[in-house]
Design a protein around this motif. Structure first.
Motif, PDB file in Angstrom:
ATOM      1  N   PRO A  90      28.547  11.100 112.950  1.00 32.64           N
ATOM      2  CA  PRO A  90      27.278  10.782 113.619  1.00 32.64           C
ATOM      3  C   PRO A  90      26.655  12.049 114.200  1.00 32.64           C
ATOM      4  O   PRO A  90      27.346  12.989 114.591  1.00 32.64           O
ATOM      5  CB  PRO A  90      27.685   9.799 114.721  1.00 32.64           C
ATOM      6  CG  PRO A  90      29.130  10.037 114.947  1.00 32.64           C
ATOM      7  CD  PRO A  90      29.693  10.521 113.648  1.00 32.64           C
ATOM      8  N   LYS A  91      25.326  12.053 114.222  1.00 34.34           N
ATOM      9  CA  LYS A  91      24.611  13.189 114.801  1.00 34.34           C
ATOM     10  C   LYS A  91      24.819  13.184 116.306  1.00 34.34           C
ATOM     11  O   LYS A  91      24.872  12.130 116.940  1.00 34.34           O
ATOM     12  CB  LYS A  91      23.116  13.084 114.500  1.00 34.34           C
ATOM     13  CG  LYS A  91      22.804  13.189 113.029  1.00 34.34           C
ATOM     14  CD  LYS A  91      21.317  13.064 112.799  1.00 34.34           C
ATOM     15  CE  LYS A  91      21.003  13.138 111.327  1.00 34.34           C
ATOM     16  NZ  LYS A  91      19.576  12.962 111.046  1.00 34.34           N
ATOM     17  N   THR A  92      24.923  14.362 116.857  1.00 27.43           N
ATOM     18  CA  THR A  92      25.104  14.448 118.309  1.00 27.43           C
ATOM     19  C   THR A  92      23.758  14.210 118.984  1.00 27.43           C
ATOM     20  O   THR A  92      22.724  14.710 118.543  1.00 27.43           O
ATOM     21  CB  THR A  92      25.663  15.820 118.709  1.00 27.43           C
ATOM     22  OG1 THR A  92      24.776  16.829 118.229  1.00 27.43           O
ATOM     23  CG2 THR A  92      27.047  16.037 118.143  1.00 27.43           C
ATOM     24  N   PHE A  93      23.765  13.429 120.038  1.00 29.23           N
ATOM     25  CA  PHE A  93      22.555  13.085 120.781  1.00 29.23           C
ATOM     26  C   PHE A  93      22.289  14.165 121.816  1.00 29.23           C
ATOM     27  O   PHE A  93      23.138  14.475 122.648  1.00 29.23           O
ATOM     28  CB  PHE A  93      22.723  11.725 121.460  1.00 29.23           C
ATOM     29  CG  PHE A  93      21.576  11.359 122.341  1.00 29.23           C
ATOM     30  CD1 PHE A  93      20.359  10.992 121.813  1.00 29.23           C
ATOM     31  CD2 PHE A  93      21.710  11.393 123.718  1.00 29.23           C
ATOM     32  CE1 PHE A  93      19.301  10.657 122.622  1.00 29.23           C
ATOM     33  CE2 PHE A  93      20.653  11.071 124.537  1.00 29.23           C
ATOM     34  CZ  PHE A  93      19.447  10.697 123.987  1.00 29.23           C
ATOM     35  N   ILE A  94      21.092  14.715 121.757  1.00 31.74           N
ATOM     36  CA  ILE A  94      20.684  15.714 122.743  1.00 31.74           C
ATOM     37  C   ILE A  94      19.630  15.052 123.629  1.00 31.74           C
ATOM     38  O   ILE A  94      18.536  14.738 123.164  1.00 31.74           O
ATOM     39  CB  ILE A  94      20.104  16.971 122.065  1.00 31.74           C
ATOM     40  CG1 ILE A  94      21.145  17.555 121.119  1.00 31.74           C
ATOM     41  CG2 ILE A  94      19.647  17.971 123.092  1.00 31.74           C
ATOM     42  CD1 ILE A  94      20.603  18.635 120.214  1.00 31.74           C
ATOM     43  N   PRO A  95      19.926  14.818 124.899  1.00 31.22           N
ATOM     44  CA  PRO A  95      18.951  14.145 125.774  1.00 31.22           C
ATOM     45  C   PRO A  95      17.733  15.028 125.999  1.00 31.22           C
ATOM     46  O   PRO A  95      17.835  16.251 126.085  1.00 31.22           O
ATOM     47  CB  PRO A  95      19.714  13.895 127.066  1.00 31.22           C
ATOM     48  CG  PRO A  95      20.914  14.752 127.002  1.00 31.22           C
ATOM     49  CD  PRO A  95      21.172  15.099 125.583  1.00 31.22           C
ATOM     50  N   PHE A  96      16.553  14.362 126.098  1.00 32.68           N
ATOM     51  CA  PHE A  96      15.290  15.064 126.312  1.00 32.68           C
ATOM     52  C   PHE A  96      14.960  15.037 127.795  1.00 32.68           C
ATOM     53  O   PHE A  96      14.968  13.985 128.422  1.00 32.68           O
ATOM     54  CB  PHE A  96      14.177  14.383 125.517  1.00 32.68           C
ATOM     55  CG  PHE A  96      12.834  15.006 125.718  1.00 32.68           C
ATOM     56  CD1 PHE A  96      12.510  16.201 125.098  1.00 32.68           C
ATOM     57  CD2 PHE A  96      11.892  14.407 126.535  1.00 32.68           C
ATOM     58  CE1 PHE A  96      11.278  16.777 125.277  1.00 32.68           C
ATOM     59  CE2 PHE A  96      10.659  14.977 126.722  1.00 32.68           C
ATOM     60  CZ  PHE A  96      10.342  16.172 126.096  1.00 32.68           C
ATOM     61  N   ALA A  97      14.684  16.183 128.341  1.00 32.70           N
ATOM     62  CA  ALA A  97      14.321  16.270 129.756  1.00 32.70           C
ATOM     63  C   ALA A  97      12.807  16.118 129.875  1.00 32.70           C
ATOM     64  O   ALA A  97      12.046  16.938 129.360  1.00 32.70           O
ATOM     65  CB  ALA A  97      14.772  17.591 130.339  1.00 32.70           C
ATOM     66  N   TYR A  98      12.341  15.049 130.541  1.00 32.78           N
ATOM     67  CA  TYR A  98      10.907  14.783 130.710  1.00 32.78           C
ATOM     68  C   TYR A  98      10.399  15.606 131.876  1.00 32.78           C
ATOM     69  O   TYR A  98      10.704  15.340 133.032  1.00 32.78           O
ATOM     70  CB  TYR A  98      10.684  13.289 130.957  1.00 32.78           C
ATOM     71  CG  TYR A  98       9.238  12.898 131.019  1.00 32.78           C
ATOM     72  CD1 TYR A  98       8.450  12.905 129.875  1.00 32.78           C
ATOM     73  CD2 TYR A  98       8.649  12.517 132.218  1.00 32.78           C
ATOM     74  CE1 TYR A  98       7.124  12.547 129.914  1.00 32.78           C
ATOM     75  CE2 TYR A  98       7.320  12.157 132.258  1.00 32.78           C
ATOM     76  CZ  TYR A  98       6.562  12.180 131.106  1.00 32.78           C
ATOM     77  OH  TYR A  98       5.256  11.824 131.154  1.00 32.78           O
ATOM     78  N   THR A  99       9.614  16.623 131.568  1.00 33.45           N
ATOM     79  CA  THR A  99       9.137  17.540 132.614  1.00 33.45           C
ATOM     80  C   THR A  99       7.710  17.245 133.038  1.00 33.45           C
ATOM     81  O   THR A  99       7.206  17.875 133.955  1.00 33.45           O
ATOM     82  CB  THR A  99       9.217  18.988 132.112  1.00 33.45           C
ATOM     83  OG1 THR A  99       8.428  19.107 130.932  1.00 33.45           O
ATOM     84  CG2 THR A  99      10.652  19.381 131.834  1.00 33.45           C
ATOM     85  N   ALA A 100       7.033  16.306 132.398  1.00 36.35           N
ATOM     86  CA  ALA A 100       5.630  16.024 132.720  1.00 36.35           C
ATOM     87  C   ALA A 100       5.483  15.023 133.851  1.00 36.35           C
ATOM     88  O   ALA A 100       4.385  14.580 134.146  1.00 36.35           O
ATOM     89  CB  ALA A 100       4.914  15.517 131.481  1.00 36.35           C
TER      90      ALA A 100
END
Length: 184
Positions: free
Chosen positions: A52-62
């Motif tokens: 499985p692809k590794t999940f990279i969390p997205f940091a919401y900066t807006a």
């Protein structure tokens, strides 16, 4: 009375038993041998499941920035555009308002007319007070100006902003309200 068994019925039953005896275990044994042979010869090939692809969390900066759909932002932009516009209909926002400009038109009612010095006046009721108004005076919260006074109505021209921030004119009317006593 006893009945004797019919010889044809017995012959049919005997023939059926002989047929069933012919379908003995020999056919089943052949099928079992064939199945075992096919199992031995068949090789199973299953492709492995990919990692499985590794999940990279997205940091919401807006989160700290302004919401583009915020109504306050739209109102601020409209106000800024209205201040900078050279619209001929734009009312003087710095002018001191007259008393009846503080109330919406639906709280005012025309209760009569009078003539004084050759000029027609309308009698406008607000709560329990009566005010005399004539053409040219300001009335209502939408920068209204009284255009004409007749025996049955007061014609008013209001100046309001449309959805695009442009100033437009619209006509309004306060019609004579009949008193409760005259309806009797």
């Amino acid at each position: 009375m006893s009945r004797m068994p019919h010889p044809l019925k017995n012959a049919g039953a005997i023939a059926a038993l002989l047929l069933l005896a012919g379908c003995g275990a020999s056919d089943v044994r052949e099928v079992q041998d064939w199945m075992n042979e096919v199992k031995k010869e068949t090789r199973v090939s299953v492709k492995p499941i990919p990692e499985p692809k590794t999940f990279i969390p997205f940091a919401y900066t807006a989160r700290a920035s302004l919401d583009p759909f915020n109504a306050n932002k739209l109102l601020a932009e409209l106000a800024l555009a209205a201040q900078n516009s050279n619209d001929r209909l734009k009312p003087d926002l710095t002018r001191r308002k007259e008393l009846l400009e503080n109330y919406p038109l639906d709280t005012l009612s025309m209760v009569g007319t009078m003539e004084k010095g050759g000029k027609s006046y309308a009698l406008i009721q607000l709560d329990r007070q009566i005010f005399q108004v004539r053409p040219g005076q300001r009335i209502g919260q939408n920068f209204g100006t009284i255009l004409a006074v007749s025996d049955t109505a007061v014609n008013i021209k209001e100046v309001v902003q449309d959805a695009g921030g442009e100033w437009v004119e619209r006509l309004a009317k306060l019609e004579l309200q009949e008193s409760k006593e005259s309806k009797k």
